[in-house]
Design an enzyme around this catalytic site. Structure first.
Site, PDB file in Angstrom:
ATOM      1  N   ASP A 287      46.370 -18.454  17.246  1.00  0.00           N
ATOM      2  CA  ASP A 287      45.979 -19.613  16.429  1.00  0.00           C
ATOM      3  C   ASP A 287      46.760 -20.878  16.769  1.00  0.00           C
ATOM      4  OD1 ASP A 287      44.225 -17.918  15.090  1.00  0.00           O
ATOM      5  OD2 ASP A 287      45.746 -17.376  13.598  1.00  0.00           O
TER       6      ASP A 287
ATOM      7  N   LYS B 207      44.197 -23.122  20.695  1.00  0.00           N
ATOM      8  CA  LYS B 207      43.618 -22.924  22.034  1.00  0.00           C
ATOM      9  C   LYS B 207      42.205 -23.485  22.096  1.00  0.00           C
ATOM     10  CE  LYS B 207      44.240 -18.493  21.550  1.00  0.00           C
ATOM     11  NZ  LYS B 207      45.018 -18.482  20.279  1.00  0.00           N
TER      12      LYS B 207
ATOM     13  N   ALA C 130      39.286 -12.812  17.549  1.00  0.00           N
ATOM     14  CA  ALA C 130      39.671 -14.204  17.805  1.00  0.00           C
ATOM     15  C   ALA C 130      38.852 -15.155  16.941  1.00  0.00           C
ATOM     16  CB  ALA C 130      39.444 -14.538  19.278  1.00  0.00           C
ATOM     17  N   GLY C 131      39.440 -16.290  16.643  1.00  0.00           N
ATOM     18  CA  GLY C 131      38.718 -17.371  15.947  1.00  0.00           C
ATOM     19  C   GLY C 131      39.215 -18.682  16.528  1.00  0.00           C
ATOM     20  N   HIS C 132      38.419 -19.327  17.372  1.00  0.00           N
ATOM     21  CA  HIS C 132      38.842 -20.556  18.057  1.00  0.00           C
ATOM     22  C   HIS C 132      38.052 -21.733  17.492  1.00  0.00           C
ATOM     23  CE1 HIS C 132      40.173 -17.990  21.772  1.00  0.00           C
ATOM     24  NE2 HIS C 132      40.805 -17.684  20.661  1.00  0.00           N
TER      25      HIS C 132
ATOM     26  N   GLN D 210      44.166 -14.645  21.169  1.00  0.00           N
ATOM     27  CA  GLN D 210      45.443 -14.241  20.558  1.00  0.00           C
ATOM     28  C   GLN D 210      46.590 -15.020  21.233  1.00  0.00           C
ATOM     29  OE1 GLN D 210      43.227 -11.238  21.474  1.00  0.00           O
ATOM     30  NE2 GLN D 210      42.299 -11.941  19.593  1.00  0.00           N
TER      31      GLN D 210
ATOM     32  N   ARG E  40      42.701 -15.030   5.903  1.00  0.00           N
ATOM     33  CA  ARG E  40      44.009 -14.698   5.322  1.00  0.00           C
ATOM     34  C   ARG E  40      44.978 -15.870   5.471  1.00  0.00           C
ATOM     35  NH1 ARG E  40      45.557  -9.319   8.508  1.00  0.00           N
ATOM     36  NH2 ARG E  40      44.604 -10.517  10.181  1.00  0.00           N
ATOM     37  N   PRO E  41      45.870 -16.084   4.487  1.00  0.00           N
ATOM     38  CA  PRO E  41      46.876 -17.137   4.672  1.00  0.00           C
ATOM     39  C   PRO E  41      47.785 -16.779   5.837  1.00  0.00           C
ATOM     40  CG  PRO E  41      47.255 -15.932   2.612  1.00  0.00           C
ATOM     41  CD  PRO E  41      45.979 -15.395   3.195  1.00  0.00           C
TER      42      PRO E  41
ATOM     43  N   LEU F  27      51.325 -31.493  15.823  1.00  0.00           N
ATOM     44  CA  LEU F  27      52.562 -32.241  15.585  1.00  0.00           C
ATOM     45  C   LEU F  27      52.447 -33.030  14.280  1.00  0.00           C
ATOM     46  CD1 LEU F  27      55.325 -32.891  16.900  1.00  0.00           C
ATOM     47  CD2 LEU F  27      54.270 -34.933  17.889  1.00  0.00           C
TER      48      LEU F  27
ATOM     49  N   SER G 203      48.846 -32.767  20.651  1.00  0.00           N
ATOM     50  CA  SER G 203      47.703 -32.901  19.749  1.00  0.00           C
ATOM     51  C   SER G 203      48.196 -33.348  18.380  1.00  0.00           C
ATOM     52  CB  SER G 203      46.973 -31.556  19.672  1.00  0.00           C
ATOM     53  OG  SER G 203      45.970 -31.590  18.703  1.00  0.00           O
ATOM     54  N   VAL G 204      47.551 -34.399  17.841  1.00  0.00           N
ATOM     55  CA  VAL G 204      48.001 -34.962  16.558  1.00  0.00           C
ATOM     56  C   VAL G 204      46.904 -34.892  15.489  1.00  0.00           C
ATOM     57  CG1 VAL G 204      49.775 -36.452  17.584  1.00  0.00           C
ATOM     58  CG2 VAL G 204      47.420 -37.306  17.382  1.00  0.00           C
TER      59      VAL G 204
HETATM   60  P1  GDP Z   1      43.070 -20.877  18.186  1.00  0.00           P
HETATM   61  O1  GDP Z   1      42.770 -19.504  17.711  1.00  0.00           O
HETATM   62  O2  GDP Z   1      44.302 -20.931  19.032  1.00  0.00           O
HETATM   63  O3  GDP Z   1      41.907 -21.548  18.844  1.00  0.00           O
HETATM   64  O4  GDP Z   1      43.425 -21.741  16.888  1.00  0.00           O
HETATM   65  P2  GDP Z   1      42.598 -21.728  15.498  1.00  0.00           P
HETATM   66  O5  GDP Z   1      41.317 -22.428  15.682  1.00  0.00           O
HETATM   67  O6  GDP Z   1      42.554 -20.360  14.921  1.00  0.00           O
HETATM   68  O7  GDP Z   1      43.584 -22.541  14.560  1.00  0.00           O
HETATM   69  C1  GDP Z   1      43.973 -23.848  14.850  1.00  0.00           C
HETATM   70  C2  GDP Z   1      43.570 -24.754  13.678  1.00  0.00           C
HETATM   71  O8  GDP Z   1      44.254 -25.980  13.777  1.00  0.00           O
HETATM   72  C3  GDP Z   1      42.107 -25.113  13.666  1.00  0.00           C
HETATM   73  O9  GDP Z   1      41.696 -25.264  12.333  1.00  0.00           O
HETATM   74  C4  GDP Z   1      42.058 -26.459  14.397  1.00  0.00           C
HETATM   75  O10 GDP Z   1      40.954 -27.267  14.006  1.00  0.00           O
HETATM   76  C5  GDP Z   1      43.339 -27.069  13.928  1.00  0.00           C
HETATM   77  N1  GDP Z   1      43.999 -27.985  14.875  1.00  0.00           N
HETATM   78  C6  GDP Z   1      44.067 -27.913  16.227  1.00  0.00           C
HETATM   79  N2  GDP Z   1      44.866 -28.880  16.711  1.00  0.00           N
HETATM   80  C7  GDP Z   1      45.318 -29.581  15.637  1.00  0.00           C
HETATM   81  C8  GDP Z   1      46.217 -30.674  15.483  1.00  0.00           C
HETATM   82  O11 GDP Z   1      46.784 -31.206  16.429  1.00  0.00           O
HETATM   83  N3  GDP Z   1      46.470 -31.093  14.201  1.00  0.00           N
HETATM   84  C9  GDP Z   1      45.879 -30.509  13.107  1.00  0.00           C
HETATM   85  N4  GDP Z   1      46.192 -30.993  11.907  1.00  0.00           N
HETATM   86  N5  GDP Z   1      45.033 -29.481  13.231  1.00  0.00           N
HETATM   87  C10 GDP Z   1      44.776 -29.016  14.470  1.00  0.00           C
HETATM   88  P1  IMO Z   2      43.088 -16.142  18.129  1.00  0.00           P
HETATM   89  O1  IMO Z   2      42.409 -15.912  19.446  1.00  0.00           O
HETATM   90  C1  IMO Z   2      46.069 -14.648  15.290  1.00  0.00           C
HETATM   91  C2  IMO Z   2      46.461 -10.302  14.935  1.00  0.00           C
HETATM   92  C3  IMO Z   2      46.046  -9.623  13.654  1.00  0.00           C
HETATM   93  C4  IMO Z   2      47.047  -8.474  13.629  1.00  0.00           C
HETATM   94  C5  IMO Z   2      47.144  -8.092  15.107  1.00  0.00           C
HETATM   95  C6  IMO Z   2      46.260  -6.930  15.505  1.00  0.00           C
HETATM   96  O2  IMO Z   2      42.257 -16.821  17.120  1.00  0.00           O
HETATM   97  O3  IMO Z   2      44.438 -16.748  18.323  1.00  0.00           O
HETATM   98  P2  IMO Z   2      43.647  -6.710  15.882  1.00  0.00           P
HETATM   99  O4  IMO Z   2      42.502  -6.928  14.954  1.00  0.00           O
HETATM  100  O5  IMO Z   2      43.602  -7.579  17.092  1.00  0.00           O
HETATM  101  O6  IMO Z   2      43.864  -5.267  16.249  1.00  0.00           O
HETATM  102  O7  IMO Z   2      44.947  -7.132  15.024  1.00  0.00           O
HETATM  103  O8  IMO Z   2      46.756  -9.249  15.838  1.00  0.00           O
HETATM  104  N1  IMO Z   2      45.408 -11.138  15.577  1.00  0.00           N
HETATM  105  C7  IMO Z   2      45.443 -12.481  15.613  1.00  0.00           C
HETATM  106  N2  IMO Z   2      46.305 -13.349  15.051  1.00  0.00           N
HETATM  107  N3  IMO Z   2      45.053 -15.100  16.066  1.00  0.00           N
HETATM  108  C8  IMO Z   2      44.203 -14.236  16.656  1.00  0.00           C
HETATM  109  O9  IMO Z   2      43.266 -14.628  17.544  1.00  0.00           O
HETATM  110  C9  IMO Z   2      44.346 -12.857  16.409  1.00  0.00           C
HETATM  111  N4  IMO Z   2      43.665 -11.765  16.793  1.00  0.00           N
HETATM  112  C10 IMO Z   2      44.334 -10.715  16.292  1.00  0.00           C
HETATM  113  O10 IMO Z   2      46.204 -10.472  12.538  1.00  0.00           O
HETATM  114  O11 IMO Z   2      48.307  -8.944  13.244  1.00  0.00           O
HETATM  115 MG    MG Z   3      42.429 -18.491  15.910  1.00  0.00          MG
END
Ligand code: GDP
Ligand code: IMO
Ligand code: MG
Length: 441
Positions: A13, A16, A39-41, A223, A302-303, A331, A412-413
């Site tokens: 998270d 990416k 994953a959740g991007h 991840q 989840r938080p 940042l 990234s800001v």
């Molecule tokens: P990923 O799994 O690495 O792609 O990251 P996630 O999408 O799960 O979580 C990153 C979260 O931060 C998303 O809600 C993005 O929209 C947000 N985000 C990304 N870059 C920035 C940033 O520079 N500032 C803020 N405030 N949010 C950001």
């Molecule tokens: P992205 O690509 C953050 C964590 C889960 C758990 C551990 C194992 O969005 O960064 P799994 O379901 O993979 O067997 O769970 O890995 N986890 C992540 N945490 N970002 C992710 O993906 C994750 N994918 C799995 O919370 O701790």
């Molecule tokens: Mg994610």
């Protein structure tokens, strides 16, 4: 541009999705190489939010997108994602989405096994419950079913029939549950078989041909390094090779074809799920960062646990992945803080250690050693170039760059495309060079 791997430097998270979306503008092809719909991007286009679970984020720009052999695919989830994206106007066809015939599929029993095993454990991993771990277990145990099998109904039936013998005996005898019915699974999966028959191909050939033609190929890691099955905080990890080396293993591309590796790290640290997290803040102190950074899982809601930037962990990630540069995200989330801490080492058994130990007991026992920096207490979300950042924000970035021993190329800001600072020739870069590439600890 040479083939570039984008990889998470922390516990996932890191942002990416945003970084890949930015780089996708110039890319010809974007390739996922491991993980699944755990994953959740997130990508923000204007006010619209897109969350990608399996499909590479580059699909938004209508680039060629590939799910490599190292990915595990829940066909139902992939179809839902395709439909959702199409409903938002994204074009997805056999001309821009290619799925490896060697990618393994997630079956209903994988999800059930994961749930049952998590419920039994005295110390849970806190998985996403998408069946990812058990699907990789089957792959390694050589009883998995691949996308290539799925699109050939006869093979699917044979393999599933064989696999269900063991699956059902485990479920009924060990867990006291009802077994799965071959016909029920087949009915559902034959629909997926028809859907995917036009998408499944030899993706290693496609990617290698693109690289040979000089096309710009991006590898999208899922991840993060600290969740890697070998190099993360085992057993609190995911079941795949999240690190840059995984890009070769999970796509059928040789290491000599990879040109660059960019690590993505948040300006602080988060972790979702259980497992050690040295710089985690106390429950009440986490709240400010969680609220401002909207730190809730993009897949499970989840938080996320929040803490200070851990330079030891990110320097470890720089070593394992061989980062050429870092993208520092979020940042802006630190804008209001009067003081910011960076972890520069750990106190372990009365000694200061500077290398990340991966043994869970060791990681749990250590105490972070912090350095304090003054905050900038200014809104930076509209700043477009490095020079205009507040001096304390630049000091913070320089410190990170020195401690991690890696130059910073992107800051990234904010979540939007426009909220990005390109720092290719920044002060942070020259500071790293001046130190001779060493950390100054
Ligand atoms: P990923 O799994 O690495 O792609 O990251 P996630 O999408 O799960 O979580 C990153 C979260 O931060 C998303 O809600 C993005 O929209 C947000 N985000 C990304 N870059 C920035 C940033 O520079 N500032 C803020 N405030 N949010 C950001
Ligand atoms: P992205 O690509 C953050 C964590 C889960 C758990 C551990 C194992 O969005 O960064 P799994 O379901 O993979 O067997 O769970 O890995 N986890 C992540 N945490 N970002 C992710 O993906 C994750 N994918 C799995 O919370 O701790
Ligand atoms: Mg994610």
């Amino acid at each position: 541009m040479s083939a570039t791997v984008i990889v998470g430097a922390q516990w996932g998270d890191e942002g990416k999705g945003k970084v890949i979306d930015l780089l996708s503008e110039k890319a010809d092809m974007i390739v996922r190489y491991q993980g699944g719909n755990n994953a959740g991007h997130t990508v923000m286009i204007g006010n619209e939010q897109f969350i990608f679970h399996l499909i590479p984020s580059g699909i938004i720009r209508n680039k060629e997108c590939i799910l490599g052999s190292g990915v595990v695919i829940d066909p139902r989830s992939l179809i839902e994602e395709i439909h959702l994206l199409r409903s938002k106007g994204v074009s997805i066809t056999q001309r821009n989405l290619f799925v490896s015939r060697d990618a393994h599929i997630v079956m209903p029993y994988h999800k059930l096994f994961e749930q049952l095993s998590e419920e039994r454990k005295s110390s849970r991993i806190g998985t996403t419950r998408k069946g990812i771990g058990p699907a990789y277990v089957d792959k390694m145990a050589r009883v998995g079913i691949k996308m290539g099998d799925l699109i050939n109904g006869k093979i699917l039936k044979e393999k599933l029939k064989e696999r269900l013998k063991d699956v059902n005996s485990l479920l009924t005898r060990i867990y006291g549950k009802r077994g799965f019915k071959l016909d029920e699974i087949l009915k559902e999966y034959m629909r997926y078989s028809r859907f995917f028959s036009d998408y499944v191909s030899d993706t290693s050939s496609i990617i290698n041909a693109a690289i040979a033609k000089g096309k710009f190929v991006l590898f999208e890691g899922a991840q993060g390094t600290m969740l890697d099955v070998d190099f993360g905080t085992y057993p609190y990890v995911t079941s795949s090779h999240t690190i840059a080396g995984g890009a070769c293993i999970g796509t059928g591309v040789g290491p000599t074809k990879i040109g660059k590796v960019i690590g993505v790290a948040k300006a602080y640290t988060t972790r979702v799920g259980d497992g050690p997290f040295p710089t985690e803040l106390s429950v009440t102190k986490q709240e400010a960062i969680r609220m401002k950074g909207k730190e809730y899982g993009a897949t499970t809601g989840r938080p996320r646990r929040c803490g200070w930037f851990d330079a030891v962990a990110v320097r470890y990630a720089a070593r394992i992945n061989g980062f050429d540069s870092l993208a520092i995200t979020k940042l802006d989330v630190l804008d209001d803080l009067p003081m910011i801490k960076i972890c520069t080492g750990y106190l372990y058994k009365n000694r200061i250690i500077r290398d990340f130990p991966t043994g869970t007991d060791e990681v749990r026992a250590l105490k972070p050693v912090y350095e304090e920096l003054k905050g900038w207490r200014q809104d930076i979300t509209d700043i477009k170039n490095y020079r205009s950042l507040p001096i304390n924000a630049k000091k913070y970035l320089k410190r990170i760059s020195l401690l991690v021993n890696t130059r910073i190329s992107i800051v990234s800001v904010g979540p939007r495309r426009s909220q990005t600072i390109n720092v290719a020739n920044s002060v942070a870069t020259s500071a790293t060079r001046r130190s001779g590439g060493r950390s100054d600890e």
